[in-house]
Write a protein that holds these residues in place. Structure first.
Motif, PDB file in Angstrom:
ATOM      1  N   GLN A  52       0.836  -1.118  -0.102  1.00 12.98           N
ATOM      2  CA  GLN A  52       0.065   0.130   0.100  1.00 12.98           C
ATOM      3  C   GLN A  52       0.868   1.344   0.054  1.00 12.98           C
ATOM      4  O   GLN A  52       0.603   2.179  -0.678  1.00 12.98           O
ATOM      5  CB  GLN A  52      -0.971  -0.037   1.304  1.00 12.98           C
ATOM      6  CG  GLN A  52      -2.350  -1.054   1.031  1.00 12.98           C
ATOM      7  CD  GLN A  52      -3.105  -0.741  -0.233  1.00 12.98           C
ATOM      8  OE1 GLN A  52      -2.577  -0.374  -1.151  1.00 12.98           O
ATOM      9  NE2 GLN A  52      -4.202  -0.987   0.004  1.00 12.98           N
ATOM     10  N   GLU A  53       1.791   1.142   0.854  1.00 11.77           N
ATOM     11  CA  GLU A  53       2.712   2.472   0.813  1.00 11.77           C
ATOM     12  C   GLU A  53       3.405   2.538  -0.520  1.00 11.77           C
ATOM     13  O   GLU A  53       3.830   3.885  -0.866  1.00 11.77           O
ATOM     14  CB  GLU A  53       3.727   2.302   2.082  1.00 11.77           C
ATOM     15  CG  GLU A  53       3.445   2.271   3.562  1.00 11.77           C
ATOM     16  CD  GLU A  53       4.043   1.796   4.514  1.00 11.77           C
ATOM     17  OE1 GLU A  53       4.756   2.778   5.144  1.00 11.77           O
ATOM     18  OE2 GLU A  53       4.238   0.602   4.622  1.00 11.77           O
ATOM     19  N   ALA A  54       3.984   1.406  -1.209  1.00  9.24           N
ATOM     20  CA  ALA A  54       4.761   1.598  -2.410  1.00  9.24           C
ATOM     21  C   ALA A  54       3.810   1.920  -3.525  1.00  9.24           C
ATOM     22  O   ALA A  54       4.312   2.860  -4.173  1.00  9.24           O
ATOM     23  CB  ALA A  54       5.329   0.082  -2.587  1.00  9.24           C
ATOM     24  N   LEU A  55       2.546   1.632  -3.314  1.00  9.41           N
ATOM     25  CA  LEU A  55       1.538   2.138  -4.395  1.00  9.41           C
ATOM     26  C   LEU A  55       1.259   3.631  -4.156  1.00  9.41           C
ATOM     27  O   LEU A  55       1.144   4.235  -5.354  1.00  9.41           O
ATOM     28  CB  LEU A  55       0.390   1.075  -4.428  1.00  9.41           C
ATOM     29  CG  LEU A  55      -0.618   1.532  -5.430  1.00  9.41           C
ATOM     30  CD1 LEU A  55      -0.061   1.226  -7.022  1.00  9.41           C
ATOM     31  CD2 LEU A  55      -1.899   0.599  -5.240  1.00  9.41           C
ATOM     32  N   HIS A  56       1.053   4.024  -3.076  1.00  4.79           N
ATOM     33  CA  HIS A  56       0.654   5.362  -2.912  1.00  4.79           C
ATOM     34  C   HIS A  56       1.779   6.215  -3.247  1.00  4.79           C
ATOM     35  O   HIS A  56       1.684   7.202  -4.024  1.00  4.79           O
ATOM     36  CB  HIS A  56       0.393   5.360  -1.279  1.00  4.79           C
ATOM     37  CG  HIS A  56       0.115   6.831  -0.862  1.00  4.79           C
ATOM     38  ND1 HIS A  56      -1.312   7.505  -1.406  1.00  4.79           N
ATOM     39  CD2 HIS A  56       0.771   7.859  -0.197  1.00  4.79           C
ATOM     40  CE1 HIS A  56      -0.982   8.786  -1.055  1.00  4.79           C
ATOM     41  NE2 HIS A  56      -0.307   8.887  -0.251  1.00  4.79           N
ATOM     42  N   LEU A  57       3.120   5.967  -2.698  1.00  9.28           N
ATOM     43  CA  LEU A  57       4.220   6.675  -3.264  1.00  9.28           C
ATOM     44  C   LEU A  57       4.402   6.727  -4.639  1.00  9.28           C
ATOM     45  O   LEU A  57       4.796   7.678  -5.224  1.00  9.28           O
ATOM     46  CB  LEU A  57       5.450   6.380  -2.308  1.00  9.28           C
ATOM     47  CG  LEU A  57       6.851   7.168  -2.285  1.00  9.28           C
ATOM     48  CD1 LEU A  57       6.471   8.766  -2.213  1.00  9.28           C
ATOM     49  CD2 LEU A  57       7.735   6.547  -1.649  1.00  9.28           C
ATOM     50  N   ALA A  58       4.565   5.641  -5.068  1.00 12.67           N
ATOM     51  CA  ALA A  58       4.644   5.327  -6.445  1.00 12.67           C
ATOM     52  C   ALA A  58       3.674   6.288  -7.474  1.00 12.67           C
ATOM     53  O   ALA A  58       4.127   6.949  -8.419  1.00 12.67           O
ATOM     54  CB  ALA A  58       4.428   3.775  -7.180  1.00 12.67           C
ATOM     55  N   GLN A  59       2.483   6.445  -7.090  1.00 13.71           N
ATOM     56  CA  GLN A  59       1.349   7.496  -7.802  1.00 13.71           C
ATOM     57  C   GLN A  59       1.872   8.681  -7.461  1.00 13.71           C
ATOM     58  O   GLN A  59       1.704   9.723  -8.551  1.00 13.71           O
ATOM     59  CB  GLN A  59       0.106   7.107  -7.103  1.00 13.71           C
ATOM     60  CG  GLN A  59      -0.559   5.715  -7.504  1.00 13.71           C
ATOM     61  CD  GLN A  59      -1.808   5.432  -6.775  1.00 13.71           C
ATOM     62  OE1 GLN A  59      -1.980   5.914  -5.482  1.00 13.71           O
ATOM     63  NE2 GLN A  59      -2.770   4.525  -7.190  1.00 13.71           N
ATOM     64  N   GLN A  60       2.237   9.114  -6.330  1.00 14.09           N
ATOM     65  CA  GLN A  60       2.850  10.593  -5.875  1.00 14.09           C
ATOM     66  C   GLN A  60       4.108  10.682  -7.004  1.00 14.09           C
ATOM     67  O   GLN A  60       4.118  11.842  -7.686  1.00 14.09           O
ATOM     68  CB  GLN A  60       3.098  10.654  -4.715  1.00 14.09           C
ATOM     69  CG  GLN A  60       2.010  10.823  -3.802  1.00 14.09           C
ATOM     70  CD  GLN A  60       2.329  10.790  -2.347  1.00 14.09           C
ATOM     71  OE1 GLN A  60       3.445  10.568  -1.881  1.00 14.09           O
ATOM     72  NE2 GLN A  60       1.472  11.201  -1.397  1.00 14.09           N
ATOM     73  N   VAL A  61       5.007   9.912  -7.032  1.00  9.58           N
ATOM     74  CA  VAL A  61       6.233  10.068  -8.011  1.00  9.58           C
ATOM     75  C   VAL A  61       5.827  10.239  -9.442  1.00  9.58           C
ATOM     76  O   VAL A  61       6.346  11.070  -9.863  1.00  9.58           O
ATOM     77  CB  VAL A  61       7.150   8.958  -7.666  1.00  9.58           C
ATOM     78  CG1 VAL A  61       8.256   9.055  -8.706  1.00  9.58           C
ATOM     79  CG2 VAL A  61       7.616   9.016  -6.181  1.00  9.58           C
ATOM     80  N   LEU A  62       5.120   9.407  -9.926  1.00 12.40           N
ATOM     81  CA  LEU A  62       4.701   9.314 -11.126  1.00 12.40           C
ATOM     82  C   LEU A  62       3.883  10.982 -11.331  1.00 12.40           C
ATOM     83  O   LEU A  62       4.099  11.528 -12.558  1.00 12.40           O
ATOM     84  CB  LEU A  62       3.537   8.322 -11.676  1.00 12.40           C
ATOM     85  CG  LEU A  62       2.930   8.220 -12.967  1.00 12.40           C
ATOM     86  CD1 LEU A  62       4.281   8.287 -14.107  1.00 12.40           C
ATOM     87  CD2 LEU A  62       2.246   7.276 -13.285  1.00 12.40           C
ATOM     88  N   THR A  63       2.964  11.249 -10.717  1.00  8.08           N
ATOM     89  CA  THR A  63       2.225  12.398 -10.751  1.00  8.08           C
ATOM     90  C   THR A  63       3.393  13.544 -10.752  1.00  8.08           C
ATOM     91  O   THR A  63       3.338  14.624 -11.813  1.00  8.08           O
ATOM     92  CB  THR A  63       1.121  12.661  -9.822  1.00  8.08           C
ATOM     93  OG1 THR A  63       0.410  11.718  -9.841  1.00  8.08           O
ATOM     94  CG2 THR A  63       0.752  14.146  -9.883  1.00  8.08           C
ATOM     95  N   ALA A  87       1.268  -2.003  -8.555  1.00 10.06           N
ATOM     96  CA  ALA A  87      -0.118  -2.212  -8.528  1.00 10.06           C
ATOM     97  C   ALA A  87      -0.456  -3.527  -8.444  1.00 10.06           C
ATOM     98  O   ALA A  87      -0.057  -4.493  -8.674  1.00 10.06           O
ATOM     99  CB  ALA A  87      -0.540  -1.766  -9.913  1.00 10.06           C
ATOM    100  N   PRO A  88      -1.781  -3.753  -7.494  1.00  8.60           N
ATOM    101  CA  PRO A  88      -1.858  -5.014  -7.208  1.00  8.60           C
ATOM    102  C   PRO A  88      -2.733  -5.855  -8.565  1.00  8.60           C
ATOM    103  O   PRO A  88      -3.230  -5.004  -9.449  1.00  8.60           O
ATOM    104  CB  PRO A  88      -3.244  -5.180  -6.119  1.00  8.60           C
ATOM    105  CG  PRO A  88      -3.455  -3.715  -6.187  1.00  8.60           C
ATOM    106  CD  PRO A  88      -2.214  -2.979  -6.701  1.00  8.60           C
ATOM    107  N   ILE A  89      -2.407  -6.954  -8.757  1.00 11.14           N
ATOM    108  CA  ILE A  89      -3.138  -7.870 -10.007  1.00 11.14           C
ATOM    109  C   ILE A  89      -4.043  -8.434  -9.746  1.00 11.14           C
ATOM    110  O   ILE A  89      -4.284  -9.154  -8.708  1.00 11.14           O
ATOM    111  CB  ILE A  89      -1.893  -8.769 -10.477  1.00 11.14           C
ATOM    112  CG1 ILE A  89      -0.459  -8.196 -11.009  1.00 11.14           C
ATOM    113  CG2 ILE A  89      -2.432  -9.392 -11.793  1.00 11.14           C
ATOM    114  CD1 ILE A  89       0.550  -9.280 -11.166  1.00 11.14           C
ATOM    115  N   PRO A  90      -5.111  -7.947 -10.443  1.00 13.91           N
ATOM    116  CA  PRO A  90      -6.551  -8.393  -9.911  1.00 13.91           C
ATOM    117  C   PRO A  90      -6.423 -10.207 -10.377  1.00 13.91           C
ATOM    118  O   PRO A  90      -5.967 -10.497 -11.516  1.00 13.91           O
ATOM    119  CB  PRO A  90      -7.423  -7.845 -10.869  1.00 13.91           C
ATOM    120  CG  PRO A  90      -6.562  -7.271 -12.005  1.00 13.91           C
ATOM    121  CD  PRO A  90      -5.379  -7.045 -11.391  1.00 13.91           C
TER     122      PRO A  90
END
Length: 116
Positions: A52-63, A87-90
Protein backbone atom coordinates in the motif's frame (compact mmCIF):
# COMPACT_ATOMS: atom_id res chain seq x y z
CA UNK A 1 19.66 0.43 -2.59
CA UNK A 2 18.32 -3.07 -3.05
CA UNK A 3 18.16 -5.82 -0.48
CA UNK A 4 18.04 -9.57 -0.87
CA UNK A 5 18.00 -10.55 2.82
CA UNK A 6 14.58 -10.17 4.46
CA UNK A 7 16.03 -9.05 7.81
CA UNK A 8 17.63 -6.00 6.20
CA UNK A 9 14.48 -4.53 4.63
CA UNK A 10 13.80 -2.23 7.59
CA UNK A 11 17.37 -0.89 7.47
CA UNK A 12 17.14 -0.26 3.74
CA UNK A 13 13.82 1.55 4.17
CA UNK A 14 15.26 3.70 6.97
CA UNK A 15 18.19 4.58 4.73
CA UNK A 16 15.93 5.41 1.77
CA UNK A 17 13.55 7.48 3.91
CA UNK A 18 16.51 9.45 5.31
CA UNK A 19 17.80 9.99 1.78
CA UNK A 20 14.42 11.37 0.70
CA UNK A 21 14.32 13.73 3.70
CA UNK A 22 17.88 14.94 3.14
CA UNK A 23 17.45 15.40 -0.59
CA UNK A 24 14.20 17.30 -0.05
CA UNK A 25 15.95 19.61 2.42
CA UNK A 26 19.04 20.20 0.29
CA UNK A 27 17.55 20.24 -3.22
CA UNK A 28 13.80 20.69 -2.74
CA UNK A 29 10.97 18.27 -3.38
CA UNK A 30 10.90 18.90 -7.15
CA UNK A 31 14.58 18.22 -7.80
CA UNK A 32 15.38 15.15 -9.97
CA UNK A 33 17.60 13.70 -7.22
CA UNK A 34 14.72 13.89 -4.74
CA UNK A 35 12.35 12.30 -7.24
CA UNK A 36 14.90 9.53 -7.80
CA UNK A 37 15.25 8.99 -4.04
CA UNK A 38 11.47 8.76 -3.68
CA UNK A 39 11.35 6.29 -6.56
CA UNK A 40 14.00 4.15 -4.82
CA UNK A 41 11.86 4.20 -1.69
CA UNK A 42 8.92 2.90 -3.76
CA UNK A 43 11.01 -0.09 -4.78
CA UNK A 44 12.18 -0.72 -1.21
CA UNK A 45 8.63 -0.57 0.12
CA UNK A 46 7.51 -3.04 -2.54
CA UNK A 47 10.41 -5.41 -1.90
CA UNK A 48 9.59 -5.37 1.81
CA UNK A 49 5.96 -6.27 1.14
CA UNK A 50 4.62 -2.84 2.07
CA UNK A 51 2.43 -2.76 -1.02
CA UNK A 52 0.00 0.00 0.00
CA UNK A 53 2.81 2.41 0.86
CA UNK A 54 4.67 1.51 -2.32
CA UNK A 55 1.59 2.02 -4.47
CA UNK A 56 0.66 5.33 -2.83
CA UNK A 57 4.19 6.74 -3.16
CA UNK A 58 4.55 5.41 -6.71
CA UNK A 59 1.40 7.31 -7.71
CA UNK A 60 2.78 10.50 -6.17
CA UNK A 61 6.17 10.09 -7.84
CA UNK A 62 4.55 9.49 -11.22
CA UNK A 63 2.30 12.55 -10.88
CA UNK A 64 5.25 14.74 -9.86
CA UNK A 65 7.49 13.47 -12.65
CA UNK A 66 4.77 14.03 -15.24
CA UNK A 67 4.32 17.62 -14.06
CA UNK A 68 8.02 18.41 -13.68
CA UNK A 69 9.67 16.41 -16.45
CA UNK A 70 6.80 15.72 -18.84
CA UNK A 71 4.90 12.53 -19.67
CA UNK A 72 7.44 11.19 -22.19
CA UNK A 73 10.64 11.78 -20.20
CA UNK A 74 12.59 8.53 -19.63
CA UNK A 75 12.44 8.82 -15.84
CA UNK A 76 8.70 9.48 -16.00
CA UNK A 77 8.34 6.29 -18.01
CA UNK A 78 10.38 4.43 -15.36
CA UNK A 79 8.07 5.78 -12.67
CA UNK A 80 5.08 4.54 -14.67
CA UNK A 81 6.72 1.11 -14.91
CA UNK A 82 7.26 1.08 -11.14
CA UNK A 83 3.64 2.00 -10.56
CA UNK A 84 2.57 -0.96 -12.68
CA UNK A 85 5.05 -3.15 -10.79
CA UNK A 86 3.52 -2.17 -7.45
CA UNK A 87 -0.13 -2.23 -8.52
CA UNK A 88 -2.04 -5.26 -7.28
CA UNK A 89 -2.85 -7.73 -10.00
CA UNK A 90 -6.53 -8.59 -10.09
CA UNK A 91 -7.08 -12.29 -9.71
CA UNK A 92 -9.61 -13.74 -12.08
CA UNK A 93 -11.80 -16.40 -10.61
CA UNK A 94 -11.98 -19.55 -12.72
CA UNK A 95 -15.19 -20.09 -14.58
CA UNK A 96 -16.86 -22.79 -12.52
CA UNK A 97 -19.66 -23.41 -14.98
CA UNK A 98 -19.47 -26.75 -16.72
CA UNK A 99 -19.63 -26.39 -20.48
CA UNK A 100 -22.39 -28.40 -22.07
CA UNK A 101 -22.37 -29.82 -25.54
CA UNK A 102 -25.24 -29.03 -27.84
CA UNK A 103 -27.60 -32.02 -28.18
CA UNK A 104 -26.74 -32.49 -31.84
CA UNK A 105 -23.01 -32.23 -31.27
CA UNK A 106 -20.96 -35.04 -29.80
CA UNK A 107 -17.38 -34.45 -28.73
CA UNK A 108 -14.84 -36.27 -30.88
CA UNK A 109 -13.95 -39.71 -29.74
CA UNK A 110 -10.48 -41.20 -29.68
CA UNK A 111 -11.89 -44.49 -30.94
CA UNK A 112 -12.77 -44.49 -34.65
CA UNK A 113 -16.29 -45.60 -35.52
CA UNK A 114 -16.59 -49.21 -36.67
CA UNK A 115 -18.83 -50.05 -39.61
CA UNK A 116 -21.95 -52.00 -38.63
Amino acid sequence: MTCTRPGLYSQVIEYDEATVRLSSTVHGSDHPDTLRARNNLVISYGDAGRAQEALHLAQQVLTDREQILGPDHPTTLRARKNLVREAPIPVQQPDLATPTAAPDHQPPSDIPEQPV
